[in-house]
Each structure stands twice: as C-alpha cells, then as structure tokens.
Design a protein around this motif. Structure first.
Motif, PDB file in Angstrom:
ATOM      1  N   GLU A   1       0.831  -1.216   0.000  1.00 15.32           N
ATOM      2  CA  GLU A   1       0.000   0.000   0.000  1.00 15.32           C
ATOM      3  C   GLU A   1       0.860   1.257   0.000  1.00 15.32           C
ATOM      4  OE1 GLU A   1      -3.378   2.192   2.818  1.00 15.32           O
ATOM      5  OE2 GLU A   1      -2.673   0.165   3.281  1.00 15.32           O
TER       6      GLU A   1
ATOM      7  N   GLU B   1       1.529   9.736  -5.438  1.00 14.25           N
ATOM      8  CA  GLU B   1       1.870  11.102  -5.036  1.00 14.25           C
ATOM      9  C   GLU B   1       2.962  11.680  -5.930  1.00 14.25           C
ATOM     10  OE1 GLU B   1       3.007  10.701  -1.011  1.00 14.25           O
ATOM     11  OE2 GLU B   1       0.949  10.697  -0.217  1.00 14.25           O
TER      12      GLU B   1
ATOM     13  N   LYS C   1       0.788   4.213  -2.783  1.00 17.33           N
ATOM     14  CA  LYS C   1       0.484   5.587  -2.376  1.00 17.33           C
ATOM     15  C   LYS C   1       1.599   6.542  -2.784  1.00 17.33           C
ATOM     16  CE  LYS C   1      -0.156   8.406   1.778  1.00 17.33           C
ATOM     17  NZ  LYS C   1      -0.150   8.392   3.268  1.00 17.33           N
TER      18      LYS C   1
END
Length: 433
Positions: A329, A337, A333
C-alpha cells in the motif's frame, strides 16, 4: 616512516634513482626556474609513502594538531544537519506538498552538480594541487568504488527511514537511529577483529552519548503516569530504592518501545545499520583519496539512485511494470503522489507567486549546498583525521544543535531533561577530544 607519522611525499629521479625531498636535485634547475622545472619534470616520479603500520582499511592516528582540525570540521556537520528539519518542514507545508523522494532527488542533484563543478575547477591547475591530496594510486579521477559503496549506504538508509516513518513516530525513530552511537564502535571492532581496537574510554563515551540522546528524548514529556505505574510494580515486588526510582523514566520508555515493536522499527534499525556502515567504511576510503573527489562521487551516486527510484515509482503508477494490484500500500500511495506532483508541477510553477517560489528555491539550494554537499565533503575531510567511532560521537551533537536552532528561530526552550541530556553528550565529546 615511524608509526603514526602522516603520509609524506618523496621524489625519485629516474636518471640516477636517487631518492630526495623535492624540489632541489642535481638533475633539476633551481626552484626559481619554474619553466625549466616543468620541462624536465618527466625525469621524475612521485611516490606517496604511508606509515608502515597502516594497511588498507586501517586508520592511522594523526598528530594532535591534525586531529583538532578534523574535530572542528566534523563539528560543523551536526551543526549543518540541525538546519535540515526546519527547511524540510517548510517545504512539506507548501501547496502542493513536495513528496519526500522528489525533494531528496532535487537536493542530491544540486549537491552532485556543485561538487563536480568544484572538482573540475580544482583539477584545471594540477601544478597547485597538494601532492598529499593525490589518490593513493596517483589517480586524479573519481573514486568510483568508494562513491558507489558509500553513496548506496546513505541512499538505502534514507529510503528505509522514509518508509519506516510511515508507521513510527518521529521521536521514536530519532531514538532508534541514534543506535549508531553503539553500532559504530561494535562494527569498527568487528572489522579490526579486535575488541580492544576501541579504548575503554571511547566505549564509555559512546554509552554516555547514547544515554544523553535518550534523556533528551524525555524533554517536554509527562512521565508522571509511567513513574507511578513503575513505582507500583516495584512496591508489589516487595522492594524499592532511590536508584530504581531515578531510572523509572528510562526503564518505562524502553519497556514501551519493546512492547510495541513493529515492522517500521525494524526498518529504522536497518537504516541505522546502513548509516553505521557508511561511517565505518568512510574511515577507509577517506585515507586513499581527496575529500572533494570522494564527496562528488558519493553525491553523484545518490543523485543517480534517487532519479532511478523516481522513474520506477512513475512507471509503477502508470502500469509500465505490469500488474500493480499486489504491491504494498505504501508503494502504491507513494508512486501516486510522485506521479501527481510531477504531472502538475508545470501548472503549479506557472501560477505560483514569486513570494512562494523564491523561498522554495532557497530551501532547495540550502539543503543541496549546505546540509548535503558541504556535510558530505566535511565528513570526508574530517574522517581522514578522526576515527569512525570518534566521528560518530561528534555527530550525536545534532539533537543539541537542533535545540539551539529551535530556541533561536522558534523560541523553544529545553527543559531539565534536555539540559541534562545535552550535558551528557557534551561530556562524551570532551572525553574523546
């Protein structure tokens, strides 16, 4: 040369094979005839003699004056590191926020470009080059092996710390990273295959400095509840003492760390191992090349690795690496970003005001030039004169300098624990200097 004598330069005449200190010799003109000297310099070969007791990877004790110079230069390293936190805090509060890996790639690029430029400028006039600054093998090129190894340690440590901070509080991470204070002498003794390679006084200084860092971590925290709980436990056990009460904050804090140990803590400890390896191995490479060349090589490796990592993150988010449904995860993420920031960077730059751009540029330049390029150079310079263990003790001054900057810039003050911990660190530094 006798044991402990720093390297010195001698010259051998290839015509008569006579060894002599430069620059006077019967096959050479007087020193004033610099043009003639340059023309006949082909008759000479220069050799760097090292102490007979020094082998590859060992540290030879310098003179007291040289060590004092190394200590003073190394003291500026934690001083510069102390400015990193407020600069990073400002960058992360920008809109849009800058991803950590993007910011680190930016200042590594700035540091690499700056150090390579300085190295090129210093190499244009080799006549003014200090002979003692020539690499051990006589080469004036980048120390590739040292740069790759040392730069990889720093890059790996930074990545592990960034990932670990996702699940570990900053103060706890700072405590775990300071395990380097204990790891460096252990690793140095292991490489030397001799526990007595580290003097008892230095072992004591390491333990004292580590304890000082722990005590500083208690500053500003309410430990009364932990004290009550631990006192009750002691009473139930049928005994109590002044010493156990005095150690209550320390034992309760360490107990809390042990009870809540997680995968993030493992990553932070591995980061501390990587930083430890950098300090110990730097003690070897700093002896065989110039500080500027070693610093430029390390910064260049870190810049290349950072750009490679960002490219992989962008490719992961775009699906170029195949099915990404099973990736962690945090990785998903972070890649999202980074990709979002890079795709919107042009629009953000076009609409940003000068009052925002100039401080942001200043933050990148300061981090690249001072907290990265300069500290890499200063470490390489200082650790030619100071052993890895002593150097790492000097680096533990960072919390103290950070507190001083927080007082000067933010008006924050140290409590009793902060003052006590800082005094312990300063005493440890005094012991080894």
């Amino acid at each position: 040369p006798s044991v402990g004598v720093p390297p010195r330069v001698i010259t051998t005449c290839t015509k008569c094979e006579q060894i002599f200190p430069p620059p006077i010799h019967r096959h050479l003109p007087p020193p004033s005839h610099s043009a003639s000297l340059s023309a006949k310099s082909t008759a000479l070969t220069t050799t760097v003699l090292r102490s007979s007791s020094q082998t590859d990877g060992e540290f030879t004790a310098p003179s007291a004056k040289e060590k004092a110079l190394g200590v003073l230069v190394l003291l500026t390293v934690p001083l510069a590191w102390g400015t990193y936190a407020p600069v990073v805090k400002y960058v992360y509060e920008m809109a849009p926020p800058v991803p950590g890996f993007v910011f680190s790639a930016a200042y590594y690029l700035i540091a690499s470009a700056s150090l390579l430029t300085l190295m090129a400028m210093s190499s244009t006039n080799t006549d003014e080059e200090d002979p003692s600054d020539v690499s051990k093998d006589g080469s004036m090129s980048l120390p590739i092996q040292g740069g790759v190894e040392l730069g990889s340690y720093l890059f790996l440590g930074n990545c592990l710390q960034v990932v670990g901070l996702e699940t570990v509080p900053a103060d706890r991470a700072a405590f775990l990273v300071q395990l380097t204070t204990i790891m460096v002498p252990i690793f140095q003794a292991a490489f030397a295959r001799d526990v007595m390679a580290i003097s008892p006084k230095t072992w004591a200084a390491c333990l004292l400095a580590f304890s000082g860092v722990v005590v500083m971590g208690f500053d500003g925290k309410d430990l009364s509840s932990a004290a009550v709980a631990t006192s009750a436990a002691v009473s139930e056990g049928g005994g109590s003492s002044a010493s156990s009460t005095a150690l209550t904050p320390l034992t309760s804090s360490l107990s809390a760390v042990a009870d809540t140990f997680s995968g993030g803590d493992v990553l932070i400890i591995l980061a501390a191992v990587a930083y430890t390896m950098h300090v110990v191995r730097l003690g070897k490479y700093a002896q065989s090349t110039t500080p500027l060349r070693l610093a430029a090589s390390k910064a260049s490796v870190e810049a290349v690795l950072s750009i490679t990592l960002i490219s992989l993150l962008v490719m992961t988010n775009g699906g170029a690496l195949g099915d990404t449904s099973s990736i962690p995860e945090f990785l998903a993420k972070t890649s999202g970003e980074v990709t979002t920031y890079l795709t919107t960077f042009g629009d953000s730059l076009a609409t940003a005001e000068t009052s925002t751009l100039l401080p942001a540029l200043g933050a990148c330049l300061w981090t690249g030039w001072v907290t990265c390029a300069y500290t890499i150079y200063a470490q390489s310079f200082g650790q030619r004169r100071v052993s890895p263990t002593d150097a790492n003790l000097i680096y533990t001054m960072q919390p103290l300098f950070s507190s001083l900057f927080a007082f000067a810039l933010l008006g924050e003050t140290l409590g009793k624990a902060g003052i006590a911990g800082g005094s312990m660190i300063a005493l440890a530094l005094w012991l080894i200097t």
